[in-house]
Design a protein around this motif. Structure first.
Motif, short mmCIF file in Angstrom:
data_model
loop_
_atom_site.label_atom_id
_atom_site.label_comp_id
_atom_site.label_asym_id
_atom_site.label_seq_id
_atom_site.Cartn_x
_atom_site.Cartn_y
_atom_site.Cartn_z
N ILE A 51 0.84 -1.21 0.00
CA ILE A 51 0.00 0.00 0.00
C ILE A 51 0.87 1.25 0.00
N ASN A 52 1.94 1.24 0.81
CA ASN A 52 2.84 2.39 0.84
C ASN A 52 3.53 2.61 -0.51
N ASP A 53 3.96 1.53 -1.14
CA ASP A 53 4.59 1.63 -2.46
C ASP A 53 3.60 2.17 -3.49
N THR A 54 2.37 1.71 -3.42
CA THR A 54 1.33 2.18 -4.33
C THR A 54 1.08 3.67 -4.14
N ASN A 55 1.01 4.09 -2.88
CA ASN A 55 0.81 5.52 -2.60
C ASN A 55 1.97 6.35 -3.14
N ASP A 56 3.20 5.86 -2.99
CA ASP A 56 4.37 6.58 -3.52
C ASP A 56 4.29 6.71 -5.04
N LEU A 57 3.92 5.62 -5.70
CA LEU A 57 3.83 5.66 -7.17
C LEU A 57 2.70 6.58 -7.64
N LEU A 58 1.58 6.58 -6.92
CA LEU A 58 0.48 7.48 -7.27
C LEU A 58 0.89 8.94 -7.06
N ASN A 63 2.74 14.13 -9.39
CA ASN A 63 3.79 15.14 -9.55
C ASN A 63 4.18 15.30 -11.02
N GLU A 64 4.32 14.19 -11.74
CA GLU A 64 4.65 14.26 -13.16
C GLU A 64 3.54 14.94 -13.95
N GLU A 65 2.29 14.65 -13.61
CA GLU A 65 1.17 15.29 -14.30
C GLU A 65 1.19 16.80 -14.06
N LEU A 66 1.43 17.19 -12.81
CA LEU A 66 1.48 18.63 -12.49
C LEU A 66 2.63 19.32 -13.22
N LYS A 67 3.80 18.68 -13.26
CA LYS A 67 4.94 19.27 -13.98
C LYS A 67 4.60 19.46 -15.45
N TRP A 68 3.95 18.46 -16.05
CA TRP A 68 3.62 18.55 -17.46
C TRP A 68 2.56 19.62 -17.71
N MET A 69 1.53 19.70 -16.84
CA MET A 69 0.47 20.68 -17.03
C MET A 69 0.97 22.10 -16.84
N MET A 70 1.94 22.28 -15.93
CA MET A 70 2.46 23.62 -15.66
C MET A 70 3.54 24.03 -16.66
N GLY A 71 3.95 23.13 -17.52
CA GLY A 71 4.95 23.44 -18.52
C GLY A 71 6.38 23.31 -18.01
N ILE A 72 6.55 22.79 -16.80
CA ILE A 72 7.89 22.61 -16.25
C ILE A 72 8.61 21.49 -17.00
N SER A 73 7.87 20.48 -17.37
CA SER A 73 8.45 19.34 -18.08
C SER A 73 7.70 19.15 -19.40
N GLU A 74 8.45 18.98 -20.45
CA GLU A 74 7.85 18.69 -21.75
C GLU A 74 8.07 17.24 -22.14
N ASN A 75 8.64 16.46 -21.23
CA ASN A 75 8.97 15.06 -21.49
C ASN A 75 7.75 14.19 -21.18
N THR A 76 7.05 13.76 -22.21
CA THR A 76 5.86 12.93 -22.00
C THR A 76 6.25 11.48 -21.67
N HIS A 77 7.50 11.13 -21.96
CA HIS A 77 7.97 9.77 -21.68
C HIS A 77 7.94 9.49 -20.17
N ASP A 78 8.46 10.43 -19.36
CA ASP A 78 8.44 10.26 -17.90
C ASP A 78 7.01 10.20 -17.38
N LEU A 79 6.15 11.02 -17.94
CA LEU A 79 4.74 11.03 -17.54
C LEU A 79 4.09 9.69 -17.85
N ALA A 82 5.35 7.03 -15.40
CA ALA A 82 4.77 7.22 -14.07
C ALA A 82 3.32 6.75 -14.02
N VAL A 83 2.57 7.07 -15.07
CA VAL A 83 1.16 6.65 -15.13
C VAL A 83 1.06 5.13 -15.20
N GLY A 84 1.90 4.51 -16.03
CA GLY A 84 1.88 3.05 -16.17
C GLY A 84 2.22 2.34 -14.87
N LYS A 85 3.27 2.82 -14.19
CA LYS A 85 3.66 2.20 -12.92
C LYS A 85 2.56 2.35 -11.88
#
Length: 112
Positions: A51-58, A63-79, A82-85
Motif C-alpha cells: 500500500i505504501n509503495d502504491t501511494n508513492d507511485l500514485l 507530480n509528473e502530471e502537475l509538472k507537465w500541465m504547468m509546462g515545467i516538463s515537456e517530457n511525456t515519456h516520464d509522464l 509514471a502513469v503506467g507504474k
C-alpha cells in the motif's frame, strides 16, 4: 504446508511478488506455531508495504502530471512511465485486497 505446495499455489495464481516469495521462505524455518504467527504478520507487513509503495507511485504520477500541465516538463515519456507504474501498482493492490476479502468471507462462513 510445505514449500512445494505453496509454490504450486503461487504458480496457479501467477503471483510473482518478491514479498510473497520472501514470506514463504522465511516461514519455512520456524516451528508450526511460530509459522502461523510469523506468516500472518509477514503477510500483513507485505500488504502494508504494498500500500505504501502504491501511494508513492500514485504521488509520483501526480507530480509528473502537475509538472507537465504547468509546462515545467515537456517530457511525456516520464509522464507515461509514471502513469503506467501507478496503474499497475493500483491494479495489483486492488487484486490483493479482493483476494483478502474473499478469504475473510470464506473464513467467516466456516462452521465451528
Amino acid at each position: 504446508m510445505t514449500i512445494t505446495s505453496a509454490n504450486d499455489i503461487n504458480r496457479l495464481y501467477n503471483v510473482n511478488s518478491d514479498a510473497v516469495r520472501n514470506t514463504l521462505y522465511s516461514a519455512a524455518t520456524d516451528t508450526e506455531e511460530q509459522k502461523s504467527d510469523n506468516l500472518f504478520g509477514s503477510i500483513l507487513d507485505a500488504a502494508v508495504n504494498n500500500i505504501n509503495d502504491t501511494n508513492d507511485l500514485l504521488s509520483k504520477q501526480e507530480n509528473e502530471e502537475l509538472k507537465w500541465m504547468m509546462g515545467i516538463s515537456e517530457n511525456t515519456h516520464d509522464l507515461t512511465i509514471a502513469v503506467g507504474k501507478a496503474q499497475t501498482a493500483l491494479n495489483y493492490t486492488v487484486a490483493v485486497r479482493d483476494k483478502l476479502l474473499e478469504a475473510y468471507k470464506e473464513i467467516m462462513q466456516m462452521q465451528i
